[in-house]
Write a protein that holds these residues in place. Sequence first.
Motif, mmCIF file in Angstrom:
data_model
loop_
_atom_site.group_PDB
_atom_site.id
_atom_site.type_symbol
_atom_site.label_atom_id
_atom_site.label_comp_id
_atom_site.label_asym_id
_atom_site.label_seq_id
_atom_site.Cartn_x
_atom_site.Cartn_y
_atom_site.Cartn_z
ATOM 1 N N ALA A 85 0.446 -1.103 0.074
ATOM 2 C CA ALA A 85 0.016 -0.082 0.072
ATOM 3 C C ALA A 85 0.837 1.429 0.114
ATOM 4 C CB ALA A 85 -0.710 -0.177 1.125
ATOM 5 N N PRO A 86 1.811 1.204 1.079
ATOM 6 C CA PRO A 86 2.576 2.385 0.706
ATOM 7 C C PRO A 86 3.303 3.215 -0.396
ATOM 8 C CG PRO A 86 2.961 1.406 2.540
ATOM 9 C CD PRO A 86 2.152 0.493 1.795
ATOM 10 N N PHE A 87 3.627 2.649 -1.354
ATOM 11 C CA PHE A 87 4.059 2.231 -2.566
ATOM 12 C C PHE A 87 3.431 2.259 -3.730
ATOM 13 C CE2 PHE A 87 7.121 -1.022 0.170
ATOM 14 C CZ PHE A 87 8.008 -0.029 -0.219
ATOM 15 N N ALA A 88 2.075 1.942 -3.690
ATOM 16 C CA ALA A 88 1.057 2.236 -4.700
ATOM 17 C C ALA A 88 0.563 3.270 -4.351
ATOM 18 C CB ALA A 88 -0.508 1.046 -3.896
ATOM 19 N N VAL A 89 0.484 3.525 -3.150
ATOM 20 C CA VAL A 89 -0.313 5.277 -2.820
ATOM 21 C C VAL A 89 1.407 6.384 -3.392
ATOM 22 C CG1 VAL A 89 -0.562 7.435 -1.247
ATOM 23 C CG2 VAL A 89 -1.429 4.682 -1.319
ATOM 24 N N HIS A 90 2.758 6.123 -3.248
ATOM 25 C CA HIS A 90 3.919 6.816 -3.343
ATOM 26 C C HIS A 90 3.632 7.332 -4.951
ATOM 27 C CE1 HIS A 90 7.466 9.077 -3.432
ATOM 28 N NE2 HIS A 90 7.729 7.576 -4.549
ATOM 29 N N GLY A 134 -2.896 10.986 -1.981
ATOM 30 C CA GLY A 134 -1.852 12.280 -3.044
ATOM 31 C C GLY A 134 -1.535 12.498 -2.786
ATOM 32 N N GLN A 135 -0.288 13.326 -3.396
ATOM 33 C CA GLN A 135 1.087 13.103 -3.049
ATOM 34 C C GLN A 135 1.689 12.469 -1.618
ATOM 35 O OE1 GLN A 135 3.748 15.894 -5.200
ATOM 36 N NE2 GLN A 135 4.883 13.941 -5.884
ATOM 37 N N GLN A 136 2.266 11.356 -1.700
ATOM 38 C CA GLN A 136 3.334 11.399 -0.278
ATOM 39 C C GLN A 136 5.128 11.764 -0.639
ATOM 40 O OE1 GLN A 136 1.231 11.037 2.156
ATOM 41 N NE2 GLN A 136 -0.116 10.774 0.817
ATOM 42 N N SER A 137 5.187 12.028 -0.141
ATOM 43 C CA SER A 137 6.869 12.470 0.084
ATOM 44 C C SER A 137 6.988 11.206 0.216
ATOM 45 C CB SER A 137 7.200 13.678 1.365
ATOM 46 O OG SER A 137 7.562 12.753 2.248
ATOM 47 N N ALA A 138 8.373 11.012 -0.694
ATOM 48 C CA ALA A 138 10.049 9.657 -0.011
ATOM 49 C C ALA A 138 10.368 9.546 0.586
ATOM 50 C CB ALA A 138 10.828 9.923 -1.456
ATOM 51 N N ILE A 139 10.636 10.494 1.544
ATOM 52 C CA ILE A 139 10.770 11.025 2.751
ATOM 53 C C ILE A 139 9.713 9.746 3.760
ATOM 54 C CG2 ILE A 139 10.443 12.351 3.696
ATOM 55 C CD1 ILE A 139 13.930 10.089 5.240
ATOM 56 N N PHE A 140 8.726 9.475 3.330
ATOM 57 C CA PHE A 140 7.485 9.635 3.780
ATOM 58 C C PHE A 140 7.661 8.027 3.790
ATOM 59 C CE2 PHE A 140 3.084 8.062 4.195
ATOM 60 C CZ PHE A 140 2.690 7.923 5.666
ATOM 61 N N THR A 141 7.583 7.623 2.802
ATOM 62 C CA THR A 141 7.381 6.187 2.378
ATOM 63 C C THR A 141 8.619 5.198 2.472
ATOM 64 O OG1 THR A 141 6.052 7.223 -0.059
ATOM 65 C CG2 THR A 141 6.733 4.495 -0.047
ATOM 66 N N LEU A 142 9.760 5.716 2.498
ATOM 67 C CA LEU A 142 11.138 4.818 3.177
ATOM 68 C C LEU A 142 10.988 4.785 4.430
ATOM 69 C CD1 LEU A 142 14.287 3.921 2.485
ATOM 70 C CD2 LEU A 142 14.806 6.408 3.178
#
Length: 779
Positions: A482-487, A559-567
């Motif tokens: 899910a985090p990568f699908a959203v990212h 919506g768009q999420q920051s790369a650091i949040f996904t990491l």
Amino acid sequence: MTKRVPNSSLSGLQDAADDQQSAPRGTDTAETPALRWPQASPTLRIVPRTWHRMLLRRQNLQDAVARAAAAEISGPDIFAWIPVFMALGVLGYFTMSRDPEALALALLLVGLLIAIWYARRTDMMFRSLMALSLFIAGAGLAKWQTDRLATPLLQQAGTFELSGRVADIVAGEKRSRLVLSNVRDLAAIPQSLAGVQLSAFNQHIAGLRIGDRVWLRARLEPLSGPLIPNGYDFRRAGYFKGLSARGFSLGEAIPELQFGSSGRSTLADRLTRIRQTVAARLKSALPGEAGALAAALLVGLRSGISDDTEKALRNSGLAHILAISGLHMALVTALLFGTIRLAAAFARTVSARYEVKKWAAAAALVGALLYLGLSGAGISAQRAFLMAAVFLVAIICDRAALTMRNVALAAIVILLYQPAAVLSPGFQMSFMAVIALVAVYRRDGTFNRLRMKSRQTGVLRAMLAGIIALAVTSIVAGFATAPFAVHHFYQFAIYGLIGNLAAMPVVGFVVMPAGLLALLMMPFGLEALPLSLMGVGLDLVVAVAERVSGLSGAISVPGQQSAIFTLLLALALISLCLMRTKLRYAVAGIFLGAAVAVSSAAQAPPVLLVSPDGKMIAGFAGDRLEFRGTTRNSFTANIWLRAFRDERDPETVLNEDRTAQSCDRTGCLFSVHYGNSRTIQIATINRIEAMFEACASDAAIIISSVELTLPCISPDQAGNPEKTIFDPSFLAKRGAVLLTELREPPQSDRISRDQLSARFAAIGLQIQTSLPASKRPWN
């Protein structure tokens, strides 16, 4: 007055506590008396017992953390952290503002290896330096791949006469996608090109085969960068695929074989031809949507799948079946392995004299390799093949294969020769789903113990356990990806569990077995019967996808999420999966807390969005996008809407009334409102003759799709404010532009260094661009 406790008394008490903690269980209490509070000493009576308890608890906690850390370091999954640190190094390389020198990375890695040698007797220092060296090694591998490819990128659009080798043809209804490699520009002053992707009418490329060298005229343009700041970089992806430009053909492609050139084909060309032949036979036997889906599931060619069907699969959480991955590879290996062992079971002499199990493993390995080539060798297929290969080789060598180690080995192999794959959604979602599933189903896990226990309690309970296992698999895989699908896609399916529970049994027990049987029988022309069964199963899957995706609220658009949040979310999940002790909950909690802190940071409200070519423009009215100008690009509109949490249909939004702007054939003039009743005028230019009118207007921003060679009138000459111009030269350097409200005034040194930011700060705006100021090789 309260007396102070002597240090000697406290130290003695602590020594007694240490003795009590270190005493082995079962020892005589006469030799190691229990810790008791002295009653005779008046000094110790005044010390609060809670304070000593806190000291003891803190000491116990520190000891527990130390023991847990030592257990993790020597645990069975420590090897799986190697690709994690390597992948972090690859990500670190791609987030650098400047391209590092290869010599500097090499010297740093050598220095770390020397330090590791000297620190080999100090466990904590040794492992810390090892992790750092893996990080630098990952960055070095990414640098090596970047320099090795050195793909030349087209910088300016134009018409070219090209010669190249046909690498791929993706057929469409009216137009097809043609990929040329080893491209040569036939102009007097040729431009350096590697590969190009073209759109061509079907009648212009009729009769072309993979591996043919062709001559054609084409209109080429540079690959697009991110369509929004911090978005997916199509130009970088093309660089690592060997693509220099994209465009469309201007006529028929003429094979160079007519002029006497040799047409040698490579192994990759032959495999691609076989894939296309198989796909054609599948679509011939299963006309319509079922044939296109069968080709996608069996040979990885997705052309022919309608947008509505693909959208239904995506919104129902079933889009993962289109990517050839572990499910497909597991069925291939299991079918070959089980068939050979079953056949040998009927020949008692063979099964008694020979190790049929090893024969079956070797045959399954060969079959998996052939299927990898037939499927197109995508990232998920590579990972699945490598895991299956490790498992089968372990059977041949009479070795036990640790499942999590299989995942790590597969990741290491991919990182060694294709480190840029870390950036792809396929790599991230595939490996994260497998890591989570392996952690849940590991041999010593709670769920596996319950599953093994259910096998001993009857058929009905075993069937129920199978249904629960399917549900758990869907939940775990959906949660992990899910985090990568959203990212990457800015959305995820809410009812993915329902869709997978309803459709995956059909895919696993009907669609894929019938499809694999059809592949085996295709050389003999006997594929019609299994394909008819596969078609029935695919119709059921599509019906489930349409039903689930039609439910109210089927998708969520965060919506768009920051790369650091996904990491940070990924690191939290990896910690839960790779660590075995209770320390994993603390580590995962730290990463999760940091992710929450990052996501909760207030984002400045957007004001204006400009595409990299300057043709698509959107303003913001609250949480809704309002498109301006005259260009309508549904692909860009869909990405923008999802990135900014707008769930409306792109086609509907693009066809909305645009009377709020004044337009003619040369350009448009409109206003955008932001902040506390603030307004900014914006002018767009489609033709050069509109430049003088735009410069003389009250517009503070001029967005031009044509190059402006003359500056606007200065403020002291016309009394108008200084204007900011976004023309093709500016957008080529900085990419897409996003203007947001300025929450805090910028620092004075920042203003002196960046005059453009200072100009927008003066009117309460902040500018973000999708391309960095310092160029990387793919920019």
